[in-house]
Write a protein that holds these residues in place. Structure first.
Motif, PDB file in Angstrom:
ATOM      1  N   VAL A   1      -6.964  45.960   5.624  1.00 14.11           N
ATOM      2  CA  VAL A   1      -5.614  46.006   5.917  1.00 14.11           C
ATOM      3  C   VAL A   1      -4.864  45.117   5.376  1.00 14.11           C
ATOM      4  N   GLN A   2      -5.310  43.786   5.217  1.00 10.11           N
ATOM      5  CA  GLN A   2      -4.628  42.840   4.002  1.00 10.11           C
ATOM      6  C   GLN A   2      -4.414  43.390   2.948  1.00 10.11           C
ATOM      7  N   LEU A   3      -5.536  43.893   2.513  1.00 11.93           N
ATOM      8  CA  LEU A   3      -5.467  44.403   0.906  1.00 11.93           C
ATOM      9  C   LEU A   3      -4.678  45.542   0.663  1.00 11.93           C
ATOM     10  N   ILE A   4      -4.579  46.680   1.748  1.00 11.70           N
ATOM     11  CA  ILE A   4      -3.504  47.492   1.767  1.00 11.70           C
ATOM     12  C   ILE A   4      -1.883  47.085   1.524  1.00 11.70           C
ATOM     13  N   ASN A   5      -1.673  45.865   2.103  1.00  8.07           N
ATOM     14  CA  ASN A   5      -0.548  45.262   2.269  1.00  8.07           C
ATOM     15  C   ASN A   5      -0.325  44.711   0.879  1.00  8.07           C
ATOM     16  N   GLU A   6      -1.224  43.789   0.286  1.00 12.65           N
ATOM     17  CA  GLU A   6      -1.224  42.987  -0.772  1.00 12.65           C
ATOM     18  C   GLU A   6      -0.998  43.957  -2.055  1.00 12.65           C
ATOM     19  N   THR A   7      -1.416  45.046  -2.081  1.00  9.30           N
ATOM     20  CA  THR A   7      -1.568  45.757  -3.421  1.00  9.30           C
ATOM     21  C   THR A   7      -0.554  46.748  -3.595  1.00  9.30           C
ATOM     22  N   LYS A   8       0.365  46.761  -2.240  1.00  9.01           N
ATOM     23  CA  LYS A   8       1.555  47.950  -2.578  1.00  9.01           C
ATOM     24  C   LYS A   8       2.440  47.732  -3.876  1.00  9.01           C
ATOM     25  N   ASN A   9       2.737  48.560  -4.429  1.00  8.48           N
ATOM     26  CA  ASN A   9       3.579  48.593  -5.701  1.00  8.48           C
ATOM     27  C   ASN A   9       2.773  47.857  -6.857  1.00  8.48           C
ATOM     28  N   THR A  10       1.409  47.994  -6.899  1.00 11.47           N
ATOM     29  CA  THR A  10       0.559  47.485  -7.865  1.00 11.47           C
ATOM     30  C   THR A  10      -0.400  48.716  -8.500  1.00 11.47           C
TER      31      THR A  10
ATOM     32  N   GLN B   1      -4.979  54.165   3.910  1.00  2.90           N
ATOM     33  CA  GLN B   1      -6.218  54.732   4.774  1.00  2.90           C
ATOM     34  C   GLN B   1      -6.416  56.067   4.312  1.00  2.90           C
ATOM     35  N   ASN B   2      -5.325  56.648   3.217  1.00  7.29           N
ATOM     36  CA  ASN B   2      -5.936  58.262   2.973  1.00  7.29           C
ATOM     37  C   ASN B   2      -6.614  58.094   1.658  1.00  7.29           C
ATOM     38  N   THR B   3      -6.610  57.045   1.006  1.00  8.67           N
ATOM     39  CA  THR B   3      -7.070  57.076  -0.319  1.00  8.67           C
ATOM     40  C   THR B   3      -8.804  57.295  -0.261  1.00  8.67           C
ATOM     41  N   LYS B   4      -9.218  58.303  -1.108  1.00  9.83           N
ATOM     42  CA  LYS B   4     -10.604  58.734  -1.330  1.00  9.83           C
ATOM     43  C   LYS B   4     -11.461  57.655  -1.920  1.00  9.83           C
ATOM     44  N   ILE B   5     -12.677  57.482  -1.191  1.00  8.09           N
ATOM     45  CA  ILE B   5     -13.445  56.258  -1.751  1.00  8.09           C
ATOM     46  C   ILE B   5     -13.993  56.601  -2.792  1.00  8.09           C
ATOM     47  N   SER B   6     -13.926  57.850  -3.635  1.00  6.49           N
ATOM     48  CA  SER B   6     -14.474  57.943  -4.952  1.00  6.49           C
ATOM     49  C   SER B   6     -13.799  56.985  -5.827  1.00  6.49           C
ATOM     50  N   ARG B   7     -12.744  56.565  -5.840  1.00  7.74           N
ATOM     51  CA  ARG B   7     -12.138  55.511  -6.853  1.00  7.74           C
ATOM     52  C   ARG B   7     -13.085  54.559  -6.957  1.00  7.74           C
ATOM     53  N   TRP B   8     -13.884  53.975  -5.701  1.00  2.00           N
ATOM     54  CA  TRP B   8     -14.707  53.166  -5.903  1.00  2.00           C
ATOM     55  C   TRP B   8     -16.362  53.228  -6.033  1.00  2.00           C
ATOM     56  N   TYR B   9     -16.699  54.599  -5.539  1.00  2.00           N
ATOM     57  CA  TYR B   9     -18.053  54.825  -5.488  1.00  2.00           C
ATOM     58  C   TYR B   9     -18.144  56.452  -5.997  1.00  2.00           C
ATOM     59  N   PRO B  10     -17.814  56.303  -7.303  1.00  2.00           N
ATOM     60  CA  PRO B  10     -17.809  57.812  -7.982  1.00  2.00           C
ATOM     61  C   PRO B  10     -19.177  58.657  -7.930  1.00  2.00           C
TER      62      PRO B  10
ATOM     63  N   LEU C   1     -17.243  49.483   3.123  1.00  3.31           N
ATOM     64  CA  LEU C   1     -15.932  48.612   2.937  1.00  3.31           C
ATOM     65  C   LEU C   1     -15.898  47.504   2.543  1.00  3.31           C
ATOM     66  N   THR C   2     -17.150  46.538   2.407  1.00  6.23           N
ATOM     67  CA  THR C   2     -17.279  45.448   1.667  1.00  6.23           C
ATOM     68  C   THR C   2     -17.295  45.596   0.372  1.00  6.23           C
ATOM     69  N   GLY C   3     -17.848  46.748  -0.131  1.00  8.49           N
ATOM     70  CA  GLY C   3     -17.900  47.070  -1.613  1.00  8.49           C
ATOM     71  C   GLY C   3     -16.312  47.145  -2.128  1.00  8.49           C
ATOM     72  N   ILE C   4     -15.619  47.796  -1.213  1.00  5.76           N
ATOM     73  CA  ILE C   4     -14.153  48.028  -1.733  1.00  5.76           C
ATOM     74  C   ILE C   4     -13.420  46.855  -1.597  1.00  5.76           C
ATOM     75  N   ILE C   5     -13.711  45.782  -0.771  1.00  7.43           N
ATOM     76  CA  ILE C   5     -13.280  44.500  -0.857  1.00  7.43           C
ATOM     77  C   ILE C   5     -13.478  43.825  -2.299  1.00  7.43           C
ATOM     78  N   ARG C   6     -14.673  43.958  -2.442  1.00  7.52           N
ATOM     79  CA  ARG C   6     -15.305  43.256  -3.533  1.00  7.52           C
ATOM     80  C   ARG C   6     -14.742  43.789  -4.924  1.00  7.52           C
ATOM     81  N   GLN C   7     -14.695  45.173  -5.128  1.00 10.19           N
ATOM     82  CA  GLN C   7     -13.962  45.642  -5.980  1.00 10.19           C
ATOM     83  C   GLN C   7     -12.331  45.464  -6.361  1.00 10.19           C
ATOM     84  N   ILE C   8     -11.709  45.544  -5.292  1.00  8.20           N
ATOM     85  CA  ILE C   8     -10.370  45.354  -5.171  1.00  8.20           C
ATOM     86  C   ILE C   8      -9.940  43.698  -5.650  1.00  8.20           C
ATOM     87  N   THR C   9     -10.585  42.816  -5.067  1.00 10.78           N
ATOM     88  CA  THR C   9     -10.373  41.430  -5.206  1.00 10.78           C
ATOM     89  C   THR C   9     -11.000  40.863  -6.285  1.00 10.78           C
TER      90      THR C   9
END
Length: 377
Positions: free
Chosen positions: A104-113, A119-128, A195-203
């Motif tokens: 949730v912190q990252l959802i807030n921090e990445t807005k407009n970037t 919450q509706n973003t498909k995880i294929s972005r990080w796990y193709p 979810l930890t993998g998503i955190i790793r890839q975003i940050t």
């Protein structure tokens, strides 16, 4: 096990009471009343643990005041008492809400970037290369509605994994396992490991680094660690079994290999009092604010009382979560009013491996704190 303990301190700890104020009779009377109340609660909790043949430590919260009470040994062989400041406890699945809060912190921090997601973003972005990733959303992971049913995350494979290697194993395990329809609820550690993998890839940073800066340092926690960071001089506890007979039987402990398999879903070690501070931080602005916590616990994919690592009950006046480890004797349970004013954080290191029996212990304490407020399950 991080058994680097260097002293055999065994004192069982009672939360410190405020010193008596001087020159004010009314303040003295109020303080004495508080002390008497805490002494009564201390005796009640310890007697309840004794009657149920459990051992552990619990932070009792009554009218906003936390009191930590322990009973028995964290390490019987060395006579190290539960509640000793040199012991840190496995949080098990109580960690999941922390992982979700970072999302949730990252959802807030990445807005407009260019990294923006929700919450509706498909995880294929990080796990193709993950099976069905085009249909699974971030929210599905946070509500266990991904359809993922892959097992064996808590069966010790005897390998100490890096975060990246643990994630690779989980992806392969999911791809080689049956899946249910997306939207179907299956409680599964794999969801939060992903979810930890998503955190790793975003940050661009490890989950370990994110936990350290976003949670531990932010709240000034002194006895909260990911397993691999438990320092020399601090030990995690031994777990024991008792079915009402002898105590301290069938000793076990969390091995480094097992902890490394479940990043984000069960590798955080802490104490009940510090975990209570984390719960407060989920809505007071330290980690999340109230609107963020509402978002966390009201995701679109929610179909049960579970959402974002917590169960909301009693018309959302209560929040709770339970954790354990397969084949071990640990049991962790938090149940608090959603305003964090009353409830318990209970970490047990001797149980009969029965979730309901463990919750019966906690419920007796909850009823003693504030009758007719809490739920037994």
């Amino acid at each position: 096990m991080k058994h680097k303990f260097f002293t055999l301190a065994t004192a069982l700890m009672l939360g410190a009471s405020a010193p008596l104020a001087t020159g004010a009779i009314t303040v003295q009377a109020a303080t004495t009343t508080t002390q008497n109340s805490q002494t009564e609660m201390y005796n009640f909790v310890r007697n309840t643990f004794k009657e149920h043949h459990v051992r552990g430590v619990v932070t009792v919260v009554k009218n906003g005041v936390p009191q930590t009470i322990s009973y028995g040994y964290a390490w019987y062989g060395k006579r190290i008492g539960n509640g000793n400041p040199k012991v840190t406890y496995p949080s098990a699945s109580l960690q999941k809400v922390i992982t979700a809060a970072i999302i949730v912190q990252l959802i807030n921090e990445t807005k407009n970037t260019d990294k923006a997601f929700n919450q509706n973003t498909k995880i294929s972005r990080w796990y193709p290369n993950l099976k069905n990733a085009n249909n699974i959303s971030v929210g599905n992971l946070m509500t266990h509605t991904s359809g993922i049913t892959a097992a064996k995350t808590e069966i010790n494979r005897g390998i100490v994994y890096s975060e990246a290697d643990a994630l690779d194993w989980v992806v392969k395990n999911i791809n080689n396992s049956p899946s249910d329809n997306v939207g179907t609820y299956h409680y599964n550690n794999s969801n939060f490991i992903l979810l930890t993998g998503i955190i790793r890839q975003i940050t661009g940073l490890s989950y370990e680094q994110n936990i350290q800066t976003r949670i531990i340092q932010k709240l000034g926690l002194k006895n909260t660690y990911l397993y691999q960071n438990i320092p020399k001089g601090i030990t995690d506890p031994i777990s024991y079994y008792s079915n009402g007979g002898k105590n301290y039987q069938n000793a076990n402990y969390i091995k480094a290999s097992l902890a490394s398999q479940i990043p984000g879903a069960g590798n955080l070690f802490t104490t009940p009092d510090e975990y209570y501070r984390i719960q407060v931080g989920l809505s007071d602005g330290s980690i999340l604010d109230k609107s963020d916590f509402h978002y966390l616990t009201h995701l679109n994919s929610k179909i049960t009382e579970y959402c974002g690592g917590m169960y909301l009950k009693q018309n959302e006046s209560l929040k709770s979560a339970y954790g354990s480890f397969y084949g071990m004797h640990f049991g962790t349970w938090v149940q608090l009013t959603t305003d964090n004013q009353n409830g318990i954080v209970m970490f047990l290191n001797q149980t009969n491996d029965n979730e309901n029996a463990e919750k019966d212990v906690g419920y007796e304490i909850l009823q003693h704190i504030k009758p007719n407020t809490f739920v037994s399950r």
